[in-house]
Each structure stands twice: as structure tokens, then as C-alpha cells.
Scaffold this active site. Sequence first.
Site, PDB file in Angstrom:
ATOM      1  N   SER A  52     -20.749   0.982   9.190  1.00 43.80           N
ATOM      2  CA  SER A  52     -20.801   0.806  10.377  1.00 43.80           C
ATOM      3  C   SER A  52     -21.835  -0.179  11.101  1.00 43.80           C
ATOM      4  O   SER A  52     -21.882  -0.560  12.237  1.00 43.80           O
ATOM      5  CB  SER A  52     -21.238   2.347  10.983  1.00 43.80           C
ATOM      6  N   HIS A  67     -13.412  -1.350   9.743  1.00 43.68           N
ATOM      7  CA  HIS A  67     -14.191  -0.369  10.357  1.00 43.68           C
ATOM      8  C   HIS A  67     -13.341   0.504  10.972  1.00 43.68           C
ATOM      9  O   HIS A  67     -12.986   0.378  12.197  1.00 43.68           O
ATOM     10  CB  HIS A  67     -15.330  -0.719  11.052  1.00 43.68           C
ATOM     11  N   GLU A  75     -12.110  -2.003  13.871  1.00 47.18           N
ATOM     12  CA  GLU A  75     -12.721  -3.069  13.970  1.00 47.18           C
ATOM     13  C   GLU A  75     -12.960  -4.162  12.802  1.00 47.18           C
ATOM     14  O   GLU A  75     -12.975  -3.605  11.665  1.00 47.18           O
ATOM     15  CB  GLU A  75     -14.274  -2.798  14.235  1.00 47.18           C
ATOM     16  N   ASN A  85     -20.083   0.978  17.776  1.00 46.06           N
ATOM     17  CA  ASN A  85     -21.436   1.380  17.634  1.00 46.06           C
ATOM     18  C   ASN A  85     -22.467   0.992  18.433  1.00 46.06           C
ATOM     19  O   ASN A  85     -23.531   1.415  18.536  1.00 46.06           O
ATOM     20  CB  ASN A  85     -21.654   1.437  16.225  1.00 46.06           C
TER      21      ASN A  85
HETATM   22  N1  LIG Z   1     -18.831   9.347  10.141  1.00 51.84           N
HETATM   23  C1  LIG Z   1     -18.095   8.485  11.016  1.00 51.84           C
HETATM   24  O1  LIG Z   1     -17.734   9.033  12.251  1.00 51.84           O
HETATM   25  C2  LIG Z   1     -17.848   7.255  10.457  1.00 51.84           C
HETATM   26  C3  LIG Z   1     -17.108   6.316  11.352  1.00 51.84           C
HETATM   27  C4  LIG Z   1     -16.805   4.930  10.855  1.00 51.84           C
HETATM   28  C5  LIG Z   1     -17.720   4.542   9.748  1.00 51.84           C
HETATM   29  N2  LIG Z   1     -18.373   5.466   8.911  1.00 51.84           N
HETATM   30  C6  LIG Z   1     -18.881   4.884   7.615  1.00 51.84           C
HETATM   31  O2  LIG Z   1     -17.921   5.043   6.446  1.00 51.84           O
HETATM   32  C7  LIG Z   1     -19.104   5.352   5.506  1.00 51.84           C
HETATM   33  C8  LIG Z   1     -18.704   6.895   4.798  1.00 51.84           C
HETATM   34  O3  LIG Z   1     -19.208   7.661   5.971  1.00 51.84           O
HETATM   35  P1  LIG Z   1     -18.837   9.254   5.776  1.00 51.84           P
HETATM   36  O4  LIG Z   1     -18.826   9.961   7.291  1.00 51.84           O
HETATM   37  O5  LIG Z   1     -17.392   9.168   5.197  1.00 51.84           O
HETATM   38  O6  LIG Z   1     -19.781   9.872   4.762  1.00 51.84           O
HETATM   39  P2  LIG Z   1     -19.605  11.017   3.787  1.00 51.84           P
HETATM   40  O7  LIG Z   1     -21.069  11.707   3.852  1.00 51.84           O
HETATM   41  O8  LIG Z   1     -18.682  12.201   4.433  1.00 51.84           O
HETATM   42  O9  LIG Z   1     -19.118  10.823   2.809  1.00 51.84           O
HETATM   43  C9  LIG Z   1     -19.574   9.814   2.096  1.00 51.84           C
HETATM   44  C10 LIG Z   1     -18.871   9.751   0.237  1.00 51.84           C
HETATM   45  O10 LIG Z   1     -19.453   8.772  -0.574  1.00 51.84           O
HETATM   46  C11 LIG Z   1     -19.553   9.362  -1.673  1.00 51.84           C
HETATM   47  N3  LIG Z   1     -20.292   8.311  -2.506  1.00 51.84           N
HETATM   48  C12 LIG Z   1     -21.687   8.264  -2.334  1.00 51.84           C
HETATM   49  N4  LIG Z   1     -21.816   7.301  -3.361  1.00 51.84           N
HETATM   50  C13 LIG Z   1     -20.841   6.948  -4.123  1.00 51.84           C
HETATM   51  C14 LIG Z   1     -20.480   6.182  -5.168  1.00 51.84           C
HETATM   52  N5  LIG Z   1     -21.520   5.535  -5.987  1.00 51.84           N
HETATM   53  N6  LIG Z   1     -19.201   6.103  -5.627  1.00 51.84           N
HETATM   54  C15 LIG Z   1     -18.292   6.671  -4.963  1.00 51.84           C
HETATM   55  N7  LIG Z   1     -18.463   7.731  -3.966  1.00 51.84           N
HETATM   56  C16 LIG Z   1     -19.829   7.952  -3.522  1.00 51.84           C
HETATM   57  C17 LIG Z   1     -20.038  10.591  -1.474  1.00 51.84           C
HETATM   58  O11 LIG Z   1     -19.830  11.807  -2.614  1.00 51.84           O
HETATM   59  C18 LIG Z   1     -19.289  11.086  -0.346  1.00 51.84           C
HETATM   60  O12 LIG Z   1     -18.144  12.099  -0.507  1.00 51.84           O
HETATM   61  C19 LIG Z   1     -20.259   4.956   5.891  1.00 51.84           C
HETATM   62  O13 LIG Z   1     -20.510   3.642   5.622  1.00 51.84           O
HETATM   63  C20 LIG Z   1     -20.319   5.216   7.399  1.00 51.84           C
HETATM   64  O14 LIG Z   1     -21.129   4.474   7.954  1.00 51.84           O
HETATM   65  C21 LIG Z   1     -18.483   6.690   9.465  1.00 51.84           C
END
Ligand SMILES: NC(=O)c1ccc[n+]([C@@H]2O[C@H](COP(=O)([O-])OP(=O)(O)OC[C@H]3O[C@@H](n4cnc5c(N)ncnc54)[C@H](O)[C@@H]3O)[C@@H](O)[C@H]2O)c1
Length: 291
Positions: A126, A147, A159, A198
Amino acid sequence: MTDFPAGDITRVGVVGSGQMGAGIAEVCARAGLDVKVAEITGEALEIGRTRLFNSLAKAAERGKISEEERDVTQARLSFTTDLGEFADRDLVIEAVVENEQVKTEIFQVLDQVMTRADAILASNTSSIPLVKLAVATSRPDHVVGIHFFNPAPVQKLVELIPALTTSEGTLSRAQIFAEKVLGKHAIRAQDRSGFVVNALLVPYLLSAIRMFESGIASRDDIDNGMEMGCAHPMGPLKLSDLIGLDTIVSVANSMYAEYKEPLYAAPPLLQRMVDAGRLGRKSGSGFYTYG
Ligand SMILES: NC(=O)c1ccc[n+]([C@@H]2O[C@H](COP(=O)([O-])OP(=O)(O)OC[C@H]3O[C@@H](n4cnc5c(N)ncnc54)[C@H](O)[C@@H]3O)[C@@H](O)[C@H]2O)c1
């Protein structure tokens, strides 16, 4: 045998099966692609698989897909804790925690294991500069930001973010993938922290948290204010819980580091809630409590 859609991207990898990774994997599998999902531990993988299969079951219960489509979609998904299994992938979308070091290490490993010369390495970050992930690889022209929005199977937008190093060819293949294969609407943004959505949304969420922290209004009145006064489907504190408070802190920190503007600084309450493990919906409590 599964029929794959036309186009050069048929084998997709998704790294991370949290809220976003599971949703992205679901979108790709529902589009007919062969999808492999990787997680860091077997336990996290099992949680992700359950999340994904529950979402597909719900889609079938609600009549959005047939039971047969649900079963075929599940059959297109495989799961691993070994990134080495991503050797044959045409495209990998990284969706792990919003942490530059963790993401950089994953890009370095993917760069080593992915054998197809024109494979695309994408990040769902993000706020982390794409160019930092790109230059960690030997193929910075093949790295791009794709994204998605939460929940990925529902939200229409993606995006597309080219790093300074991304080739036009990679960007246009990513656009065809997002629009023609996945059926999303793609908008383009420069590689600036927060991109379009964002950069506008996060200062608004942080303002709502500051308003709550300073006692100007209650949680419910802040959320009702925006839901009933501006027709937002979800007030800012509910939305913060949905996104994940740890993710918001990380995104705010990246944006603050980029622009040095106070409006991007995470309020102390937000940081304390994360320190306490109150991450929002995914941990069972945040501004609200979840069953
Ligand atoms: N939450 C949102 O609304 C949203 C929206 C768009 C983008 N994002 C982006 O998406 C990404 C993930 O966010 P999320 O909300 O799914 O987070 P989350 O905390 O739900 O999930 C993250 C996952 O990554 C895994 N992980 C951590 N280290 C790892 C590794 N080395 N190898 C494999 N897996 C690993 C964790 O076990 C976890 O399951 C971030 O970059 C975030 O900025 C989030």
C-alpha cells in the site's frame, strides 16, 4: 484438465494468505488461473486456506457462484510453505505484512527461483516504494505494483504502479491481466507512497482516530456521522478495523517518511492499540469487538 483463459499469464503465485493474499488468490482462481499460495508457516497457511475456502463456500451459498464453480475453483488452488515451488510461475503477487525488509527478502528469493525470463514480480504493497523492491532483484524492469482493495473478491478497483525501472511491456501486461483476465478496473499512479487511494484515505482515517482520541465525539457518533451524513457504507473507525490497525500504522509510517507531513503521522492511540494486539477485525478487537 482445467481450461485456462487466453493470455500469457496462466500460472500465478500469491505470497501471504492473510486478508489480502487469500482474497487475491480467490480472485485469480475464480478467473480460471492455476494459483499457488505460499505462507511463512504451516499454521498460517492452514488459516489462509480456511479463510479462502470459507469465502468460496459463502459465495456459493449466496448464489454468486454455483457449487460446481466452487469445487472447480478450489481444485485450481494449491498451497505451500516453500517459495521454491514458484519456479514455474508467470506472475507472483506478494501480499505479506507491510514491512519493507520482509518484502525485500521475498523479492530476492522470488528473483532466484522464478525461471521464466518474462515472469512478472508484483507487490500488493500500500505504501512501500516499488523501486526499492525492484532494485532488490536482477530484473527491475519486471517488477510492478498491483494494488488490490479489501475485500479483493468484491472491490472492483486495482491500482497499477510502475517503479521508475518498470518497462512499458510489464506495465501493459499487468493492465491486461488486471482488466481482461481478472475483470477489475485499473487506475495508474506514480510510485509515491499511498498512490491514489491511500494518499486520500489514510489521512482521513487518521483524522477520525485523532478525533476519537481527543474525545470530540464517540466512536459510534463518528462512524454514524460519515455513514448517515455522507452515505459512506462504513464509518472510518469500522473501516480502520477492517483494514487492520497494524497495516494502517505501517502505511502511515511509510507515508510520513515520504512526505514529512503531520497529517500522515500515526496518532499515539493507534500505535498503543497495535502494541496491545488490538489489530481490528482480524484479531477479534479494535475500535469494535468481533465474535
Ligand atoms: N488490509 C487492507 O485493507 C489492505 C488493502 C490493500 C493492500 N494491503 C496490503 O496487503 C499486504 C497484506 O496485508 P493484509 O491486510 O493481508 O495483512 P495480514 O496481516 O492479514 O496478512 C499478512 C500475511 O503475511 C504473512 N507473512 C508474513 N511474512 C511472510 C513471509 N515471509 N512469507 C509468507 N507470508 C508471510 C502472514 O503470515 C500473514 O498471513 C500489505 O502489504 C498491505 O499493505 C492491505
